[in-house]
Design a protein around this motif. Sequence first.
Motif, PDB file in Angstrom:
ATOM      1  N   GLY A  92       0.780  -1.234   0.000  1.00 50.56           N
ATOM      2  CA  GLY A  92       0.000   0.000   0.000  1.00 50.56           C
ATOM      3  C   GLY A  92       0.808   1.279   0.000  1.00 50.56           C
ATOM      4  N   ASN A  93       2.111   1.192   0.232  1.00 52.13           N
ATOM      5  CA  ASN A  93       2.975   2.378   0.235  1.00 52.13           C
ATOM      6  C   ASN A  93       3.819   2.405  -1.033  1.00 52.13           C
ATOM      7  OD1 ASN A  93       2.234   3.291   2.897  1.00 52.13           O
ATOM      8  ND2 ASN A  93       3.373   1.528   3.655  1.00 52.13           N
ATOM      9  N   LEU A  94       3.761   3.499  -1.770  1.00 48.18           N
ATOM     10  CA  LEU A  94       4.515   3.644  -3.009  1.00 48.18           C
ATOM     11  C   LEU A  94       5.667   4.620  -2.801  1.00 48.18           C
ATOM     12  CD1 LEU A  94       4.840   3.086  -6.049  1.00 48.18           C
ATOM     13  CD2 LEU A  94       3.286   4.999  -6.460  1.00 48.18           C
ATOM     14  N   ASP A  95       6.872   4.147  -3.045  1.00 51.04           N
ATOM     15  CA  ASP A  95       8.062   4.991  -3.031  1.00 51.04           C
ATOM     16  C   ASP A  95       8.756   4.797  -4.372  1.00 51.04           C
ATOM     17  OD1 ASP A  95      10.211   6.590  -2.458  1.00 51.04           O
ATOM     18  OD2 ASP A  95      11.170   5.158  -1.097  1.00 51.04           O
ATOM     19  N   SER A  96       8.349   5.593  -5.351  1.00 48.54           N
ATOM     20  CA  SER A  96       8.875   5.461  -6.707  1.00 48.54           C
ATOM     21  C   SER A  96       9.086   6.845  -7.306  1.00 48.54           C
ATOM     22  CB  SER A  96       7.903   4.642  -7.565  1.00 48.54           C
ATOM     23  OG  SER A  96       8.462   4.381  -8.828  1.00 48.54           O
ATOM     24  N   PRO A  97      10.139   7.547  -6.869  1.00 51.42           N
ATOM     25  CA  PRO A  97      10.359   8.908  -7.359  1.00 51.42           C
ATOM     26  C   PRO A  97      10.632   8.940  -8.861  1.00 51.42           C
ATOM     27  CG  PRO A  97      12.223   8.150  -6.038  1.00 51.42           C
ATOM     28  CD  PRO A  97      11.181   7.094  -5.951  1.00 51.42           C
ATOM     29  N   GLY A  98      10.219  10.046  -9.475  1.00 51.79           N
ATOM     30  CA  GLY A  98      10.444  10.251 -10.894  1.00 51.79           C
ATOM     31  C   GLY A  98      11.349  11.438 -11.139  1.00 51.79           C
ATOM     32  N   THR A  99      12.120  11.365 -12.227  1.00 57.22           N
ATOM     33  CA  THR A  99      13.021  12.446 -12.630  1.00 57.22           C
ATOM     34  C   THR A  99      12.767  12.775 -14.096  1.00 57.22           C
ATOM     35  OG1 THR A  99      14.704  11.663 -11.084  1.00 57.22           O
ATOM     36  CG2 THR A  99      15.446  13.140 -12.841  1.00 57.22           C
ATOM     37  N   ILE A 100      12.575  14.058 -14.391  1.00 57.89           N
ATOM     38  CA  ILE A 100      12.329  14.499 -15.766  1.00 57.89           C
ATOM     39  C   ILE A 100      13.580  14.274 -16.607  1.00 57.89           C
ATOM     40  CG2 ILE A 100      11.869  16.513 -17.230  1.00 57.89           C
ATOM     41  CD1 ILE A 100      10.164  17.605 -14.911  1.00 57.89           C
ATOM     42  N   ILE A 101      13.389  13.656 -17.798  1.00 61.64           N
ATOM     43  CA  ILE A 101      14.527  13.392 -18.687  1.00 61.64           C
ATOM     44  C   ILE A 101      14.372  14.045 -20.062  1.00 61.64           C
ATOM     45  CG2 ILE A 101      15.246  11.271 -17.540  1.00 61.64           C
ATOM     46  CD1 ILE A 101      13.760   9.680 -19.721  1.00 61.64           C
ATOM     47  N   LYS A 102      13.129  14.503 -20.428  1.00 62.34           N
ATOM     48  CA  LYS A 102      12.919  15.118 -21.742  1.00 62.34           C
ATOM     49  C   LYS A 102      11.721  16.052 -21.650  1.00 62.34           C
ATOM     50  CE  LYS A 102      11.782  13.792 -26.515  1.00 62.34           C
ATOM     51  NZ  LYS A 102      12.671  14.494 -27.330  1.00 62.34           N
ATOM     52  N   THR A 103      11.798  17.211 -22.345  1.00 65.29           N
ATOM     53  CA  THR A 103      10.707  18.186 -22.329  1.00 65.29           C
ATOM     54  C   THR A 103      10.471  18.736 -23.731  1.00 65.29           C
ATOM     55  OG1 THR A 103      12.255  19.974 -21.830  1.00 65.29           O
ATOM     56  CG2 THR A 103      11.184  18.898 -19.952  1.00 65.29           C
ATOM     57  N   LEU A 107       7.332  23.881 -22.070  1.00 63.07           N
ATOM     58  CA  LEU A 107       7.967  23.241 -20.912  1.00 63.07           C
ATOM     59  C   LEU A 107       9.425  22.864 -21.196  1.00 63.07           C
ATOM     60  CD1 LEU A 107       5.081  20.979 -19.573  1.00 63.07           C
ATOM     61  CD2 LEU A 107       5.711  23.308 -18.923  1.00 63.07           C
ATOM     62  N   GLU A 108       9.904  23.236 -22.384  1.00 67.41           N
ATOM     63  CA  GLU A 108      11.310  23.013 -22.719  1.00 67.41           C
ATOM     64  C   GLU A 108      12.175  23.656 -21.636  1.00 67.41           C
ATOM     65  OE1 GLU A 108      14.041  21.611 -25.807  1.00 67.41           O
ATOM     66  OE2 GLU A 108      11.963  22.066 -26.313  1.00 67.41           O
ATOM     67  N   GLY A 109      13.099  22.905 -21.119  1.00 66.20           N
ATOM     68  CA  GLY A 109      13.970  23.403 -20.064  1.00 66.20           C
ATOM     69  C   GLY A 109      13.482  23.083 -18.656  1.00 66.20           C
ATOM     70  N   LEU A 110      12.261  22.510 -18.553  1.00 65.53           N
ATOM     71  CA  LEU A 110      11.760  22.114 -17.232  1.00 65.53           C
ATOM     72  C   LEU A 110      12.660  21.020 -16.666  1.00 65.53           C
ATOM     73  CD1 LEU A 110       9.426  22.268 -15.104  1.00 65.53           C
ATOM     74  CD2 LEU A 110       8.341  20.406 -16.374  1.00 65.53           C
ATOM     75  N   LYS A 111      13.059  21.189 -15.417  1.00 65.02           N
ATOM     76  CA  LYS A 111      13.898  20.209 -14.739  1.00 65.02           C
ATOM     77  C   LYS A 111      13.250  19.886 -13.404  1.00 65.02           C
ATOM     78  CE  LYS A 111      18.252  21.926 -16.695  1.00 65.02           C
ATOM     79  NZ  LYS A 111      18.024  21.286 -17.935  1.00 65.02           N
ATOM     80  N   GLY A 112      13.595  18.717 -12.870  1.00 61.22           N
ATOM     81  CA  GLY A 112      13.116  18.405 -11.542  1.00 61.22           C
ATOM     82  C   GLY A 112      12.699  16.976 -11.362  1.00 61.22           C
ATOM     83  N   SER A 113      12.010  16.776 -10.246  1.00 66.32           N
ATOM     84  CA  SER A 113      11.601  15.436  -9.854  1.00 66.32           C
ATOM     85  C   SER A 113      10.266  15.513  -9.122  1.00 66.32           C
ATOM     86  CB  SER A 113      12.672  14.802  -8.962  1.00 66.32           C
ATOM     87  OG  SER A 113      12.856  15.582  -7.802  1.00 66.32           O
ATOM     88  N   TYR A 114       9.705  14.348  -8.844  1.00 64.57           N
ATOM     89  CA  TYR A 114       8.443  14.258  -8.115  1.00 64.57           C
ATOM     90  C   TYR A 114       8.414  12.943  -7.358  1.00 64.57           C
ATOM     91  CZ  TYR A 114       7.227  11.298 -12.078  1.00 64.57           C
ATOM     92  OH  TYR A 114       7.240  10.310 -13.036  1.00 64.57           O
ATOM     93  N   ASN A 115       7.485  12.876  -6.411  1.00 63.66           N
ATOM     94  CA  ASN A 115       7.240  11.639  -5.700  1.00 63.66           C
ATOM     95  C   ASN A 115       5.751  11.551  -5.412  1.00 63.66           C
ATOM     96  OD1 ASN A 115       7.684   9.159  -4.435  1.00 63.66           O
ATOM     97  ND2 ASN A 115       9.449   9.926  -3.283  1.00 63.66           N
ATOM     98  N   TYR A 116       5.303  10.359  -5.072  1.00 66.61           N
ATOM     99  CA  TYR A 116       3.897  10.110  -4.792  1.00 66.61           C
ATOM    100  C   TYR A 116       3.624  10.229  -3.303  1.00 66.61           C
ATOM    101  CZ  TYR A 116       3.782   8.257  -9.523  1.00 66.61           C
ATOM    102  OH  TYR A 116       3.868   8.120 -10.875  1.00 66.61           O
ATOM    103  N   LYS A 117       2.395  10.681  -2.967  1.00 64.62           N
ATOM    104  CA  LYS A 117       1.970  10.768  -1.569  1.00 64.62           C
ATOM    105  C   LYS A 117       0.482  10.429  -1.529  1.00 64.62           C
ATOM    106  CE  LYS A 117       1.380  14.227   2.095  1.00 64.62           C
ATOM    107  NZ  LYS A 117       1.573  15.655   2.395  1.00 64.62           N
ATOM    108  N   PHE A 118       0.128   9.512  -0.662  1.00 62.06           N
ATOM    109  CA  PHE A 118      -1.270   9.121  -0.519  1.00 62.06           C
ATOM    110  C   PHE A 118      -1.755   9.519   0.863  1.00 62.06           C
ATOM    111  CE2 PHE A 118       0.712   6.183  -3.494  1.00 62.06           C
ATOM    112  CZ  PHE A 118      -0.091   6.387  -4.606  1.00 62.06           C
ATOM    113  N   THR A 119      -2.853  10.278   0.904  1.00 60.93           N
ATOM    114  CA  THR A 119      -3.460  10.683   2.167  1.00 60.93           C
ATOM    115  C   THR A 119      -4.935  10.332   2.088  1.00 60.93           C
ATOM    116  OG1 THR A 119      -3.726  12.907   1.281  1.00 60.93           O
ATOM    117  CG2 THR A 119      -1.820  12.534   2.686  1.00 60.93           C
TER     118      THR A 119
END
Length: 131
Positions: A92-103, A107-119
């Motif tokens: 039930g817990n997801l820990d699968s961070p994502g990293t941007i690799i192409k834009t 959004l050209e030039g967008l950089k960064g990452s994200y993660n999931y959160k369930f509440t």
Amino acid sequence: MEVTFTVRKWDEKPVDITKKDFPINIAHVEYEIDGELKGVAFVEYLLCYLETNVNDGHLSTSKISGYLHFEGSYKGKQGTFTAIEQGIFDKGNLDSPGTIIKTTGDLEGLKGSYNYKFTGQTSKLILDFQL
């Protein structure tokens, strides 16, 4: 920054049904995202099941690798991005961070990452983006 998402589609199947003990599934997934990031994400996941719960799949454990392709807008700018994800789903817990690799697009030039959160019943993405 947090945005919400809902699962529009989750189509998961074994990679090879002829190999009984081959624990790899592929999932074709669509998320609808709302907030400062708004649009649709199409995701292809490979899941390697370490533990399975036949009665409740949310109680299973799997390693995850995947690619997410987003189409929509971020802070009003239109475009797409593709991200790579790798992590684990554990009972039930997801820990699968994502990293941007192409834009593309605005959004050209967008950089960064994200993660999931369930509440509770709400699914969120925690964004760490720079544009």
